[in-house]
Design an enzyme around this catalytic site. Structure first.
Site, PDB file in Angstrom:
ATOM      1  N   LYS A  33      -4.877   3.855   3.243  1.00  0.00           N
ATOM      2  CA  LYS A  33      -3.871   3.114   2.478  1.00  0.00           C
ATOM      3  C   LYS A  33      -2.510   3.748   2.735  1.00  0.00           C
ATOM      4  O   LYS A  33      -2.266   4.902   2.380  1.00  0.00           O
ATOM      5  CB  LYS A  33      -4.205   3.137   0.988  1.00  0.00           C
ATOM      6  CG  LYS A  33      -3.211   2.384   0.116  1.00  0.00           C
ATOM      7  CD  LYS A  33      -3.633   2.444  -1.342  1.00  0.00           C
ATOM      8  CE  LYS A  33      -2.645   1.745  -2.247  1.00  0.00           C
ATOM      9  NZ  LYS A  33      -3.038   1.822  -3.671  1.00  0.00           N
ATOM     10  N   LYS A  46      -5.382  -0.805   4.575  1.00  0.00           N
ATOM     11  CA  LYS A  46      -4.368  -1.536   3.803  1.00  0.00           C
ATOM     12  C   LYS A  46      -2.997  -0.951   4.132  1.00  0.00           C
ATOM     13  O   LYS A  46      -2.832   0.276   4.072  1.00  0.00           O
ATOM     14  CB  LYS A  46      -4.674  -1.380   2.307  1.00  0.00           C
ATOM     15  CG  LYS A  46      -3.661  -2.021   1.372  1.00  0.00           C
ATOM     16  CD  LYS A  46      -4.014  -1.727  -0.094  1.00  0.00           C
ATOM     17  CE  LYS A  46      -2.980  -2.373  -1.026  1.00  0.00           C
ATOM     18  NZ  LYS A  46      -3.251  -2.084  -2.435  1.00  0.00           N
TER      19      LYS A  46
END
Length: 336
Positions: free
Chosen positions: A200, A253
């Site tokens: 992330k 992500k």
């Protein structure tokens, strides 16, 4: 051998042939729909930065999920916006909190027809908007990694007790997947799955989400715990740690700016399901361009979804999930 013997255009000569030799598949089973649930909402709240996306009242979220289910999408990722916040995010693990209540309603209304995933974090529930317990010393603040972990475990257990199938810790705290696995196992939830927010990045593409979830940091930023966008090899270390700690599913992500990272992670861990999160900024850019007529939004969103699948993602979390499923059904492959 070459031209004129080899003519690649022959396999592009008709829609039926193009469909026959297409290398990448995409269907509703590959899509996950995020849903925002707002505890004190009495009617759907339009998110200004994400046209077409709403915060749903607890009593209305099941009806929205049923509508999406009718489009063929049976996997949902739930985010909660509480009515009350404090320093220790106590509403995040309140058994009667917004996510817990929404999950119970979804499970009651949808039964086993849907897979319910929940975001496990503290940022929406803290007064300061950070993803963990904040401490201060000499005027400097920091998110205390190890003090945060037990809270993440408590949140996950409360979600699974309510009926969640999959918990997804998004805080990017070191050791968080291992903490969730221990907490869930000790509570008897050995079958509950963990989807790690393994890779992330500290991305500028999260802006609209922070409006949606009311989770923008009140001070500082999240660069000390989210990844540096300049790094790719670091993603393999993060994913490997999640695997070692017991993650069942990995995630990258954002998606579109990190297609190279999706490929790296999938090649390194081919035996693990890999989810790509096509985040709010990706959605809002295409929506804005589509609304202005700058691009064909329907074709663009499907092209984006196929590119994410082509990079190696097994499924995509996207705010376009319902629309994409409808387009796939209506176009039946003819869009390309």
């Amino acid at each position: 051998m070459g031209f004129p013997t080899v003519r690649p255009r022959r396999i592009r000569s008709s829609q039926r042939i193009r469909n026959l030799v297409a290398e990448t598949d995409l269907g509703p089973e590959r899509l996950i729909a995020p849903l925002f649930v707002q505890e004190d909402a009495r009617e759907p709240v339009q998110i200004e930065a994400m046209p077409g996306v709403y915060r749903w009242p607890v009593d209305a979220v099941a009806d929205e999920a049923k509508r999406i289910l009718d489009e063929g999408i049976d996997k949902f990722l739930i985010f909660g916006i509480p009515a009350r916040k404090d320093e220790e995010a106590s509403e995040a693990y309140n058994p009667h909190g917004v996510v817990q209540t929404a999950v119970r309603k979804l499970r009651k209304e949808l039964g086993d027809r849907a897979t319910i995933m929940t975001d496990v974090c503290m940022c929406q529930y803290t007064t300061h908007g950070h993803c963990g317990i904040v401490t201060q010393s000499g005027g400097a603040w920091r998110v205390d990694n190890d003090r945060t972990l037990p809270y993440m475990g408590k949140i996950a257990v409360s979600h699974v007790e309510a009926g969640a199938d999959v918990v997804a810790p998004s805080s990017m705290m070191d050791g968080v997947v291992g903490q969730l696995r221990r907490s869930l196992d000790e509570a008897g939830f050995t079958d509950a799955l963990i989807m790690g927010y393994s890779v992330k990045y500290a991305s500028s593409f999260y802006g609209p989400f922070r409006e949606a979830a009311e989770s923008a940091p009140a001070f500082g930023d999240r660069r000390t715990y989210q990844m540096d966008p300049r790094n790719a090899m670091e993603a393999l270390k993060e994913a490997e740690l999640d695997v070692e700690e017991g993650a069942d599913i990995l995630m990258v992500k954002p998606a579109l700016p990190y297609l190279d990272v999706i490929r790296l992670v999938k090649e390194a861990f081919p035996q693990y399901p890999l989810i790509a999160y096509s985040v709010s900024g990706e959605y809002s850019m295409m929506r804005a361009a589509g609304e202005r007529g700058w691009l064909d939004e329907d074709r663009a969103l499907l092209e984006a979804m196929y590119s994410i699948r082509r990079a190696g993602a097994d499924a995509v979390i996207t705010y376009y999930a319902s629309r994409a499923a409808k387009l796939l059904r209506e176009f039946d492959g003819r869009v390309f």
